[in-house]
Design a protein around this motif. Structure first.
Motif, PDB file in Angstrom:
ATOM      1  N   LEU A  48      -6.950   6.599   0.406  1.00 51.07           N
ATOM      2  CA  LEU A  48      -6.579   5.196   0.230  1.00 51.07           C
ATOM      3  C   LEU A  48      -6.831   4.469   1.539  1.00 51.07           C
ATOM      4  O   LEU A  48      -6.537   4.986   2.619  1.00 51.07           O
ATOM      5  N   ARG A  49      -7.360   3.257   1.431  1.00 52.53           N
ATOM      6  CA  ARG A  49      -7.678   2.476   2.622  1.00 52.53           C
ATOM      7  C   ARG A  49      -6.748   1.259   2.693  1.00 52.53           C
ATOM      8  O   ARG A  49      -5.971   1.004   1.776  1.00 52.53           O
ATOM      9  N   LEU A  50      -6.847   0.544   3.779  1.00 51.23           N
ATOM     10  CA  LEU A  50      -5.940  -0.580   3.995  1.00 51.23           C
ATOM     11  C   LEU A  50      -6.022  -1.582   2.847  1.00 51.23           C
ATOM     12  O   LEU A  50      -4.996  -2.075   2.373  1.00 51.23           O
ATOM     13  N   TYR A  51      -7.243  -1.874   2.366  1.00 48.89           N
ATOM     14  CA  TYR A  51      -7.380  -2.858   1.287  1.00 48.89           C
ATOM     15  C   TYR A  51      -6.830  -2.331  -0.034  1.00 48.89           C
ATOM     16  O   TYR A  51      -6.429  -3.111  -0.900  1.00 48.89           O
ATOM     17  N   ASP A  52      -6.817  -0.991  -0.210  1.00 48.36           N
ATOM     18  CA  ASP A  52      -6.186  -0.427  -1.408  1.00 48.36           C
ATOM     19  C   ASP A  52      -4.690  -0.716  -1.418  1.00 48.36           C
ATOM     20  O   ASP A  52      -4.113  -1.071  -2.444  1.00 48.36           O
ATOM     21  N   MET A  53      -4.077  -0.554  -0.258  1.00 51.69           N
ATOM     22  CA  MET A  53      -2.623  -0.687  -0.171  1.00 51.69           C
ATOM     23  C   MET A  53      -2.181  -2.146  -0.166  1.00 51.69           C
ATOM     24  O   MET A  53      -1.247  -2.525  -0.871  1.00 51.69           O
ATOM     25  N   VAL A  54      -2.874  -2.984   0.612  1.00 53.39           N
ATOM     26  CA  VAL A  54      -2.521  -4.412   0.655  1.00 53.39           C
ATOM     27  C   VAL A  54      -2.887  -5.086  -0.660  1.00 53.39           C
ATOM     28  O   VAL A  54      -2.257  -6.062  -1.065  1.00 53.39           O
ATOM     29  N   GLY A  55      -3.885  -4.536  -1.340  1.00 51.44           N
ATOM     30  CA  GLY A  55      -4.305  -5.102  -2.620  1.00 51.44           C
ATOM     31  C   GLY A  55      -3.190  -5.158  -3.639  1.00 51.44           C
ATOM     32  O   GLY A  55      -3.145  -6.066  -4.494  1.00 51.44           O
ATOM     33  N   VAL A  56      -2.283  -4.218  -3.589  1.00 50.85           N
ATOM     34  CA  VAL A  56      -1.128  -4.227  -4.501  1.00 50.85           C
ATOM     35  C   VAL A  56      -0.304  -5.490  -4.279  1.00 50.85           C
ATOM     36  O   VAL A  56       0.159  -6.134  -5.239  1.00 50.85           O
ATOM     37  N   VAL A  57      -0.124  -5.862  -3.024  1.00 53.04           N
ATOM     38  CA  VAL A  57       0.619  -7.085  -2.700  1.00 53.04           C
ATOM     39  C   VAL A  57      -0.142  -8.312  -3.202  1.00 53.04           C
ATOM     40  O   VAL A  57       0.464  -9.255  -3.737  1.00 53.04           O
ATOM     41  N   ILE A  58      -1.467  -8.298  -3.021  1.00 48.27           N
ATOM     42  CA  ILE A  58      -2.296  -9.428  -3.484  1.00 48.27           C
ATOM     43  C   ILE A  58      -2.125  -9.627  -4.987  1.00 48.27           C
ATOM     44  O   ILE A  58      -1.920 -10.758  -5.463  1.00 48.27           O
ATOM     45  N   LEU A  59      -2.198  -8.551  -5.752  1.00 52.07           N
ATOM     46  CA  LEU A  59      -2.054  -8.674  -7.209  1.00 52.07           C
ATOM     47  C   LEU A  59      -0.628  -9.055  -7.602  1.00 52.07           C
ATOM     48  O   LEU A  59      -0.417  -9.735  -8.621  1.00 52.07           O
ATOM     49  N   PHE A  60       0.353  -8.648  -6.821  1.00 52.59           N
ATOM     50  CA  PHE A  60       1.739  -9.083  -7.058  1.00 52.59           C
ATOM     51  C   PHE A  60       1.855 -10.593  -6.876  1.00 52.59           C
ATOM     52  O   PHE A  60       2.513 -11.286  -7.677  1.00 52.59           O
ATOM     53  N   ILE A  61       1.199 -11.124  -5.844  1.00 47.16           N
ATOM     54  CA  ILE A  61       1.189 -12.575  -5.611  1.00 47.16           C
ATOM     55  C   ILE A  61       0.519 -13.285  -6.781  1.00 47.16           C
ATOM     56  O   ILE A  61       1.002 -14.319  -7.268  1.00 47.16           O
ATOM     57  N   VAL A  62      -0.584 -12.721  -7.247  1.00 47.03           N
ATOM     58  CA  VAL A  62      -1.315 -13.313  -8.379  1.00 47.03           C
ATOM     59  C   VAL A  62      -0.446 -13.309  -9.625  1.00 47.03           C
ATOM     60  O   VAL A  62      -0.372 -14.315 -10.358  1.00 47.03           O
ATOM     61  N   PHE A  63       0.228 -12.202  -9.876  1.00 48.60           N
ATOM     62  CA  PHE A  63       1.083 -12.090 -11.066  1.00 48.60           C
ATOM     63  C   PHE A  63       2.192 -13.148 -11.062  1.00 48.60           C
ATOM     64  O   PHE A  63       2.495 -13.752 -12.088  1.00 48.60           O
TER      65      PHE A  63
END
Length: 443
Positions: A48-63
């Motif tokens: 897992l890379r940094l964008y994999d982990m931060v991406g979860v937060v991004i999709l949470f913001i989108v949701f």
């Protein structure tokens, strides 16, 4: 209150949250840092890379803010068209799942879902950045961050060439990519090449668009550093992209071309004056990757030019792959209209190294049309007084349209890491300032 005023108010309220601003900064950093952040074992040695982990937060913001983001996306054609392609690609995951089960390889579908996750994260990060930059005062901070990261990546790469920093990837990557020195970026040459090309494009846009209040010294250093790193990247696809961009700049704005050439020439003169070792590294790389690969030396003297032979010499087998892919599609015409699913290569076992052929196989002519409509839409955007940025953006898009015949760098395959994400960030950084100088109708 008008709809525009309502949207502006909601957007400003959105970015009052510190965690949202922090997530965007970390995503920008992740485009320059592809090294593993966490390891797990699903198909063997997964990371897992940094964008994999931060991406979860991004999709949470989108949701949590989906309605607001949907309104904003639909108000910008360059976002709306890409969103349509992403939705179609998501639909074709059904085909991928069916083939994965039929072929007894269910983990292929799981892996593809991860790639689709990256596609969503890269897209919504670009959307959020575009929304965040509606306030002009924020622009210079994001721009400066990108420039500093580009310079840092260049310094890291040349430090590796000087023997000061070792190869940073594991033994599997060392064997697969021959120990190619790419800093913290993916070890495939295209990752370093395209990342630095986009950085060069961005720095050029900032340099030519004088109204933007970004530190000029930082811009020039980033421009020269990224150009030097392109040279040492050895990515022939990136070399071609640079040639296309430079030719377009020369034709469309000769005065700005010569101005840029003077700055680059001064940088080269200074490098030679100090006898910097990276000049030797660049020339050696270009000789090994281009000059020594060409079978007909007459190409360099202008005596003869056979594009077919040149493609054969420099294409690293791409011509044969594309021909095999073409005949594969002809022999399987049912694939052509709708494709057999995103990232589905279970029938042919390899990619075409040509995005147009690969898209036909995976998402069909429908997907190819949507992808092409998105990419070419950038050429028709109105920029008002921000004409230099328009010129730079057009040159970038033309370079991509040409080089995508020889690669899939604006896509989500495993070896490409964050190239697509960084591209989307850079085009947003080039497009957003058009609103700072004049009232341009959204398109």
């Amino acid at each position: 209150m008008t709809q525009s005023e309502y949207i502006n108010k909601k957007i400003e309220s959105l970015f009052k949250s510190l965690y949202i601003r922090l997530a965007l900064v970390l995503m920008v950093v992740s485009y320059f840092y592809n090294l593993p952040a966490l390891k797990y074992d699903l198909t063997g040695g997964n990371e897992l890379r940094l964008y994999d982990m931060v991406g979860v937060v991004i999709l949470f913001i989108v949701f949590n803010n989906y309605k607001l983001l949907s309104i904003y996306i639909n108000s910008k054609t360059y976002l709306k068209y890409l969103n349509t392609f992403i939705l179609w690609a998501g639909f074709t995951l059904i085909f991928n799942a069916a083939f994965s089960i039929y072929k007894g390889r269910p983990l292929w579908f799981v892996q593809t879902c991860m790639y689709y996750y990256h596609l969503l994260v890269f897209f919504y990060t670009a959307v959020l950045i575009a929304m965040y930059l509606r306030q002009q005062s924020r622009y210079k901070y994001i721009a400066s961050l990108i420039l500093v990261l580009a310079i840092a990546e260049s310094v890291l790469v040349f430090s590796q060439h000087a023997g000061l920093v070792p190869f940073l990837w594991n033994d599997i990557y060392l064997e697969s990519y021959g120990g190619f020195l790419s800093g913290a970026l993916g070890p495939n040459k295209i990752n370093l090449g395209m990342n630095m090309f986009f950085s060069f494009i961005f720095a050029t846009g900032l340099l030519l668009q004088k109204h933007l209040k970004v530190n000029r010294i930082l811009v020039i250093v980033a421009l020269l550093a990224s150009l030097a790193t392109i040279g040492v990247s050895g990515s022939r696809t990136t070399y071609l992209a640079l040639i296309v961009f430079v030719c377009y700049l020369f034709v469309s704005s000769t005065k700005k071309f010569f101005g840029l050439s003077i700055i680059i020439s001064l940088g080269v003169i200074v490098a030679f004056f100090f006898n910097l070792e990276f000049i030797e590294a660049i020339t050696s790389t270009i000789e090994n990757r281009v000059v020594n690969k060409v079978s007909n030396p007459g190409i360099f003297t202008g005596e003869s030019l056979d594009v077919g032979d040149l493609y054969e010499d420099l294409g690293a087998g791409r011509k044969q792959l594309s021909v095999r892919y073409f005949y594969y599609l002809i022999e399987n015409p049912l694939i052509i209209p709708f494709g057999i699913g995103l990232n589905n290569r279970l029938l042919i076992q390899f990619s075409a190294h040509n995005i147009y052929l690969s898209l036909i196989n995976e998402v069909g002519l429908v997907g190819l049309f949507l992808y092409f409509k998105w990419l070419t839409n950038y050429l028709y955007l109105r920029f008002g007084k921000a004409k230099p940025l328009k010129t730079v953006l057009n040159g970038l898009i033309l370079a991509m349209l040409v080089t995508l015949f020889f690669g899939e760098h604006l896509y989500i395959y495993r070896s490409l890491f964050t190239i697509l994400g960084y591209f989307l960030l850079i085009v947003v950084m080039l497009i957003v300032p058009r609103y700072y100088f004049t009232n341009v109708k959204s398109k």
